[in-house]
Design an enzyme around this catalytic site. Structure first.
Site, mmCIF file in Angstrom:
data_model
loop_
_atom_site.group_PDB
_atom_site.id
_atom_site.type_symbol
_atom_site.label_atom_id
_atom_site.label_comp_id
_atom_site.label_asym_id
_atom_site.label_seq_id
_atom_site.Cartn_x
_atom_site.Cartn_y
_atom_site.Cartn_z
ATOM 1 N N CYS A 117 14.935 44.211 31.031
ATOM 2 C CA CYS A 117 15.727 44.414 32.263
ATOM 3 C C CYS A 117 15.555 45.815 32.845
ATOM 4 O O CYS A 117 15.743 46.020 34.036
ATOM 5 C CB CYS A 117 17.200 44.138 31.991
ATOM 6 S SG CYS A 117 17.474 42.439 31.495
ATOM 7 N N HIS A 267 20.471 46.581 38.462
ATOM 8 C CA HIS A 267 19.794 45.421 37.881
ATOM 9 C C HIS A 267 20.764 44.245 37.963
ATOM 10 O O HIS A 267 21.942 44.379 37.622
ATOM 11 C CB HIS A 267 19.411 45.710 36.435
ATOM 12 C CG HIS A 267 19.130 44.476 35.647
ATOM 13 N ND1 HIS A 267 18.212 43.546 36.068
ATOM 14 C CD2 HIS A 267 19.666 43.999 34.493
ATOM 15 C CE1 HIS A 267 18.188 42.543 35.194
ATOM 16 N NE2 HIS A 267 19.058 42.799 34.236
ATOM 17 N N ASN A 297 19.435 36.232 36.956
ATOM 18 C CA ASN A 297 18.896 37.478 36.395
ATOM 19 C C ASN A 297 17.393 37.296 36.208
ATOM 20 O O ASN A 297 16.965 36.498 35.379
ATOM 21 C CB ASN A 297 19.608 37.746 35.056
ATOM 22 C CG ASN A 297 19.105 38.996 34.350
ATOM 23 O OD1 ASN A 297 18.022 39.495 34.643
ATOM 24 N ND2 ASN A 297 19.891 39.484 33.397
HETATM 25 N N1 COA Z 1 28.872 26.561 30.420
HETATM 26 C C1 COA Z 1 30.069 26.267 29.934
HETATM 27 N N2 COA Z 1 30.575 26.853 28.834
HETATM 28 C C2 COA Z 1 29.846 27.787 28.222
HETATM 29 C C3 COA Z 1 28.565 28.153 28.704
HETATM 30 C C4 COA Z 1 28.083 27.502 29.855
HETATM 31 N N3 COA Z 1 26.894 27.778 30.390
HETATM 32 N N4 COA Z 1 28.076 29.104 27.899
HETATM 33 C C5 COA Z 1 28.988 29.349 26.967
HETATM 34 N N5 COA Z 1 30.053 28.549 27.148
HETATM 35 C C6 COA Z 1 31.291 28.473 26.375
HETATM 36 C C7 COA Z 1 31.120 28.971 24.970
HETATM 37 O O1 COA Z 1 30.620 27.955 24.145
HETATM 38 C C8 COA Z 1 32.533 29.375 24.624
HETATM 39 O O2 COA Z 1 33.267 28.210 24.292
HETATM 40 P P1 COA Z 1 34.369 28.255 23.116
HETATM 41 O O3 COA Z 1 35.401 29.234 23.598
HETATM 42 O O4 COA Z 1 34.846 26.840 23.089
HETATM 43 O O5 COA Z 1 33.648 28.702 21.900
HETATM 44 C C9 COA Z 1 33.094 29.893 25.934
HETATM 45 O O6 COA Z 1 32.258 29.351 26.959
HETATM 46 C C10 COA Z 1 33.079 31.400 26.043
HETATM 47 O O7 COA Z 1 31.822 31.876 25.600
HETATM 48 P P2 COA Z 1 31.461 33.390 25.599
HETATM 49 O O8 COA Z 1 30.035 33.551 25.189
HETATM 50 O O9 COA Z 1 32.508 34.167 24.866
HETATM 51 O O10 COA Z 1 31.608 33.681 27.148
HETATM 52 P P3 COA Z 1 31.660 35.064 27.878
HETATM 53 O O11 COA Z 1 32.903 35.151 28.643
HETATM 54 O O12 COA Z 1 31.262 36.200 27.008
HETATM 55 O O13 COA Z 1 30.479 34.871 28.940
HETATM 56 C C11 COA Z 1 28.256 35.618 29.285
HETATM 57 C C12 COA Z 1 29.164 34.719 28.490
HETATM 58 C C13 COA Z 1 26.850 35.475 28.760
HETATM 59 C C14 COA Z 1 28.298 35.181 30.745
HETATM 60 C C15 COA Z 1 28.768 37.065 29.170
HETATM 61 O O14 COA Z 1 28.927 37.428 27.828
HETATM 62 C C16 COA Z 1 27.867 38.039 29.806
HETATM 63 O O15 COA Z 1 27.687 38.026 31.015
HETATM 64 N N6 COA Z 1 27.312 38.985 29.034
HETATM 65 C C17 COA Z 1 26.379 39.948 29.552
HETATM 66 C C18 COA Z 1 25.095 39.257 29.668
HETATM 67 C C19 COA Z 1 24.125 40.008 30.456
HETATM 68 O O16 COA Z 1 24.439 40.670 31.398
HETATM 69 N N7 COA Z 1 22.880 39.861 30.053
HETATM 70 C C20 COA Z 1 21.819 40.437 30.677
HETATM 71 C C21 COA Z 1 21.664 41.790 30.136
HETATM 72 S S1 COA Z 1 20.491 42.586 30.958
#
Ligand code: COA
Length: 340
Positions: A117, A267, A297
């Protein structure tokens, strides 16, 4: 004194639009979940997972053609290529050499940058150093990715696969002595390799296995090794700390303040991260450019596409003070502050 001026810009994305509803047909997810957590409404995926023509280099080539056109230059004027990607056409060689051939450049140097990234910010910083040293006059700096070929579209991979998309962006960075021209005013690059496996594709590699494993014992591979793994919450927490740090470092080095900025182009990792940073610095909506809603992304391509769109839409004009900042896998992070 040599200055580094952005002479040309361009971007290119595959035609195929994949909406959140499209993804909900193949995995358990929803438009509501994806929009709320990431801001993404749709992204581009090339038509098929394996495609010998629409490769990462090809996307970079299409973006480069536009960058050359807007710079009013030809491929023969380019004396160095820097290509940032985590999804190269081949494990080796890199995409830079393929682009050199596609464009019909002379036998110039072509360097690949592997900083995910932060790839475009790293690539711009390297290009700036070459320009300032007088080594090269016109450097093609490209960020391009094809994520769609290697994502896990089952429920197991849904927290990662909904985020990433395909696309490419490019700029021509040129040397000038024109005192009225813009310049790159400050850059910084950082890394923290202890978190390498918090956001990674582990296979193939010399740690978890090489290609003969695919032939001899493919069942031993786990999805965590083959598909991108991301510790989402962990990445999020680090991103919201590192973004403000790298931004302030760049501004302070150039003797500028956040309120001096005409445009901040983060980014496009996650709209929530961009909004957090925007609030932290008190930036007005019109001073932050986001397009993650349309493209997801696109990793090394994201800032390059956003910059190209921002210039095209007249939101970045000659003389404007612009800050590009990124955080991602590695972990790596960094910024480029420039006057356009
Ligand atoms: N659709 C529906 N539910 C989903 C899902 C999707 N695509 N992906 C995950 N879930 C569920 C999980 O299974 C979890 O369910 P549970 O509570 O029953 O276990 C719930 O949603 C929450 O998951 P979690 O991973 O804790 O969600 P989050 O709020 O952390 O959001 C991201 C996930 C990836 C969106 C978030 O962590 C994020 O944006 N992180 C930064 C990522 C990023 O910027 N990456 C690029 C870096 S350069």
């Amino acid at each position: 004194m040599l200055k580094s001026i952005i002479k040309g810009f361009g971007h290119y994305v595959p035609n195929n639009i994949v909406t959140n509803d499209d993804l909900a047909k193949v995995m358990t997810t929803s438009d509501e979940w994806i929009t709320e957590r990431t801001g993404i409404k749709e992204r581009r995926h090339r038509k098929s997972r394996v495609d010998a023509e629409e490769t990462t280099s090809y996307l970079g080539y299409k973006a480069s053609l536009k960058a050359l056109e807007t710079a009013n230059l030809t491929a023969k004027d380019i004396d160095f290529i820097i290509f940032a990607t985590l999804s190269p056409d081949y494990y080796f060689p890199g995409c830079g050499v393929v682009l050199q051939e596609l464009l019909g450049c002379d036998t110039i140097g072509a360097l690949d940058v592997r900083n995910q990234c932060s790839g475009f910010v790293y690539a711009m910083s390297v290009a700036n150093a070459f320009i300032k040293a007088g080594t090269y006059k016109n450097i093609l700096v490209v960020g391009a990715e094809i994520h769609s070929f290697g994502l896990d579209f089952s429920d197991a991979g849904r927290s990662v696969s909904v985020i990433f998309g395909d696309g490419a962006g490019a700029v021509v960075l040129s040397a000038t002595e024109d005192e009225n021209a813009g310049d790159i005013l400050a850059v910084n690059m950082h890394s923290e390799g202890k978190y390498a496996e918090e956001l990674a594709v582990k296979f193939p590699g010399t740690k978890y296995g090489w290609s003969d494993q695919l032939v001899k014992n493919p069942d031993a591979l786990t999805t965590q090794e083959v598909y991108p793994y991301m510790n989402g919450n962990f990445v999020f927490k680090h991103a919201v700390t590192r973004f403000p740090e790298t931004m302030m470092e760049a501004l302070e080095k150039a003797g500028k303040k956040p309120e001096d900025l005409d445009m901040f182009i983060p980014h496009q990792a996650n709209l929530r991260i961009s909004q957090f940073v925007q609030q932290r610095f008190g930036l007005l909506d019109e001073k932050v450019f986001n397009n993650i809603q349309k493209y997801g992304n696109t990793t090394a391509a994201s800032i390059a596409i956003a910059l190209s769109e921002a210039i095209e839409q007249g939101k970045v004009k000659r003389g404007d003070l612009v800050l590009l900042s990124a955080f991602g896998s590695g972990f790596t992070w960094g910024s480029v502050l420039f006057e356009y």
